[in-house]
Design an enzyme around this catalytic site. Structure first.
Site, PDB file in Angstrom:
ATOM      1  CG  ASP A 107      -4.729   2.484   1.526  1.00 45.37           C
ATOM      2  OD1 ASP A 107      -4.496   1.819   2.545  1.00 45.37           O
ATOM      3  OD2 ASP A 107      -4.897   1.986   0.400  1.00 45.37           O
ATOM      4  CD  GLU A 269      -4.761  -5.598   2.253  1.00 46.42           C
ATOM      5  OE1 GLU A 269      -4.449  -6.034   1.152  1.00 46.42           O
ATOM      6  OE2 GLU A 269      -3.953  -4.972   2.967  1.00 46.42           O
ATOM      7  CG  HIS A 333      -4.043  -1.736  -4.876  1.00 44.60           C
ATOM      8  ND1 HIS A 333      -5.088  -1.841  -3.977  1.00 44.60           N
ATOM      9  CD2 HIS A 333      -2.916  -1.800  -4.143  1.00 44.60           C
ATOM     10  CE1 HIS A 333      -4.597  -1.970  -2.760  1.00 44.60           C
ATOM     11  NE2 HIS A 333      -3.286  -1.937  -2.838  1.00 44.60           N
ATOM     12  CG  ASP A 334      -2.679  -5.524  -3.442  1.00 43.09           C
ATOM     13  OD1 ASP A 334      -1.762  -4.832  -3.909  1.00 43.09           O
ATOM     14  OD2 ASP A 334      -3.142  -5.364  -2.293  1.00 43.09           O
TER      15      ASP A 334
HETATM   16  C1  NOJ Z   1      -1.460  -4.508   1.034  1.00 43.23           C
HETATM   17  C2  NOJ Z   1      -1.553  -3.508  -0.062  1.00 43.23           C
HETATM   18  O1  NOJ Z   1      -2.818  -3.568  -0.646  1.00 43.23           O
HETATM   19  C3  NOJ Z   1      -0.421  -3.818  -1.010  1.00 43.23           C
HETATM   20  O2  NOJ Z   1      -0.518  -3.085  -2.200  1.00 43.23           O
HETATM   21  C4  NOJ Z   1       0.868  -3.543  -0.288  1.00 43.23           C
HETATM   22  O3  NOJ Z   1       1.945  -3.907  -1.114  1.00 43.23           O
HETATM   23  C5  NOJ Z   1       0.946  -4.339   1.012  1.00 43.23           C
HETATM   24  N1  NOJ Z   1      -0.266  -4.268   1.759  1.00 43.23           N
HETATM   25  C6  NOJ Z   1       2.029  -3.812   1.903  1.00 43.23           C
HETATM   26  O4  NOJ Z   1       1.650  -2.581   2.456  1.00 43.23           O
END
Ligand code: NOJ
Length: 544
Positions: A107, A269, A333-334
């Site tokens: 990542d 992303e 994870h979000d």
């Molecule tokens: C996206 C990531 O997936 C998330 O977990 C993160 O908090 C934000 N970007 C900021 O980097």
């Protein structure tokens, strides 16, 4: 370092071949009894991942970080955070994974750094520091914000710096200052960090919030707009603080950098206010000059409805450029885990199988989020144990993202086989009934269903490389054809708890290849009564 990989099929396009598995390293496997997962823990579980059949692992960030956002705030791109292990451990992971024909995707968090990164420490030291312009500094009057931009995690995106009398931009936390990708020196420095990992033998990158990289050069305020949630961030149309046209140019430079190496990839992303498949597809460029893959998050908030699913899939797939390649994702994870999002009472297990079949048989690269293969659910985290800064700030309105980041459920022993001590986040209460060990033993488990699907995908040219066309099989059914030269597969998914008659307009002899309800090899008739939540693949061999 890649010597083991050369004998794999489609060597350069490994990322089109099979399934990529996302690991949130803090929560996968703890090898040193500190309650936090680590790299050696991941190495211990590589055999499991090989057995599951994945071709690659994407690791959420493991770089050095003060952990304000659990690694999404990097203070040293070349270092490994001691909580996860050492560079040696990571090199061993790369070797051990490669020996099992599994690739490693890192990542890369390069829209921002940590405020403790030496670059930012220098940048904020004075207005004349050579690295001043590596970050985004604006304004000179406290209280007068440079524009109306908001931070994704709440509040203004501008933080006043008392010492040098200017604001710096942070699209997320104030501990995550945005870098200035328009500055050639910064870009060069970032690309050197990328090269460092490419030279180490990393197979690919996931680019965090890639569509935020470039901001408007005139810093214009965003116009008013209604977004996803009723929060200030979503009351703006984010046309000036992200998705700037210059981004595609920058991505072509990224692509050129990766193309200098053999068989590397990047997946981006792409954040959008509302489901926006066109936006994700845009960052594939013409399929050769931008991202290799771009996440479309349309399914993160799609209601459980066959027609809606079909429409969203069509919208994305129609926009994939001819030379481009799609990917499919239901959890990360979000986001609240797909099992939890889609389950209503006792339907969860059945819906999870429908999702599994859709994920693995859709055209493009499937991404599995750790635990999705055993049907892990979101865990309700008591206030006292919240870790995520978003949860700390907004609880109880928004509990944050800890619920989807709880420890992997390996077995029924104390702490679910994840650790020998109390883990950093609570373990799901049902871990004694829902874990890897139990599901490996149970032939009809969700885990074994995933394994069968992945194994089938590996053998099937139609599923890996075939064309995609949707069929009208009947109300509440999602059905599509995947055709290759040697074979065709038809996937039929019943989205309801009721039997449904399916009417397929397909000729020839079709046999069941894999099913939640039918025997493999059984003939399937174009008009057939489907079982509730049935998920079936039927196959037809083509005459030579
Ligand atoms: C996206 C990531 O997936 C998330 O977990 C993160 O908090 C934000 N970007 C900021 O980097």
């Amino acid at each position: 370092m890649n010597e083991h990989l050369h004998d794999t099929p489609h060597y350069s396009f490994w990322w089109k071949e099979g399934v990529i598995y996302q690991i949130y390293p803090r929560s996968f496997m703890d090898s040193n009894a500190d309650g936090i997962g680590d790299i050696s823990g991941i190495i211990q579980k590589l055999d499991y991942l090989q057995d599951l059949g994945v071709v690659g692992i994407w690791l959420s960030p493991i770089n050095k970080s003060p952990m304000y956002d659990f690694g999404y705030d990097v203070s040293d791109y070349r270092g490994i955070d001691p909580v996860f292990g050492t560079l040696k451990d990571f090199e061993r992971l790369i070797d051990e994974a490669h020996a099992r024909h599994i690739r490693i995707i890192m990542d890369l968090v390069m829209n921002h750094t940590s405020h403790l990164h030496p670059w930012f420490v220098e940048s904020r030291s004075s207005r004349t520091n050579p690295k001043r312009d590596w970050y985004i500094w604006q304004g000179n009057k406290k209280g007068k914000y440079p524009n109306n931009w908001m931070a994704y995690f709440g509040g203004r995106a501008w933080e006043w710096d008392e010492k040098t009398g200017q604001y710096y931009l942070h699209s997320f936390l104030k501990e995550q200052p945005d870098v200035n990708w328009r500055n050639p020196e910064l870009k060069k420095a970032m690309f050197n960090e990328v090269r460092f990992w490419l030279d180490k033998g990393i197979d690919g990158f996931r680019l965090d919030v890639v569509n935020f990289f470039i901001k408007d050069d005139q810093f214009r305020s965003n116009p008013f707009g209604i977004g996803k949630y009723p929060r200030p961030y979503d009351l703006q149309k984010h046309i000036y603080d992200r998705d700037r046209p210059e981004l595609l140019e920058l991505l072509s430079e990224w692509r050129a950098l990766l193309d200098k190496y053999d068989a590397r990839m990047m997946v981006g992303e792409v954040v959008a206010e509302k489901p926006n498949p066109a936006l994700a597809a845009k960052y594939l460029g013409d399929g050769t000059n931008a991202l290799h893959l771009a996440f479309d998050f349309s399914f993160m908030d799609t209601k459980w409805d066959a027609k809606l699913f079909e429409n969203r899939l069509r919208a994305y797939h129609e926009r994939i450029p001819e030379k481009g390649w799609p990917c499919t994702v239901f959890s990360n994870h979000d986001q609240v885990r797909s099992f939890t999002r889609y389950s209503t009472g006792d339907d969860g297990e059945k819906r999870a199988r429908v999702i599994a079949m859709l994920l693995i048989t859709m055209r493009g690269t499937p991404f599995i989020y750790y635990g999705e293969e055993i049907g892990m659910q979101n865990v309700r985290i008591p206030k006292s144990r919240i870790q995520d800064p978003v949860g700390k700030r907004y609880w109880p309105f928004n509990p944050g993202r800890d619920g989807e980041r709880t420890p992997m459920q390996w077995d029924s022993t104390q702490f679910a086989g994840f650790s020998s001590v109390e883990p950093w986040l609570p373990i799901a209460r049902n871990f004694r009934e829902k874990n890897v060990e139990i599901q490996l033993r149970e032939p009809s488990s969700l885990l074994n269903f995933y394994k069968d699907l992945i194994a089938f995908r590996k053998k099937s040219t139609a599923i890996r490389y075939g064309t995609l066309s949707f069929l009208n099989a009947g109300h509440d059914l999602l059905s599509y054809l995947r055709c290759a030269e040697n074979e065709s597969c038809c996937i039929i998914l019943n989205f309801t708890r009721f039997p449904r008659t399916c009417t397929l307009n397909i000729d020839g002899v079709w046999n069941v290849a894999l099913s939640t309800h039918r025997k493999i090899g059984e003939q399937f008739h174009p008009t057939e009564k489907l079982f509730p939540y049935e998920a079936t693949i039927i196959k037809k061999e083509h005459q030579a």
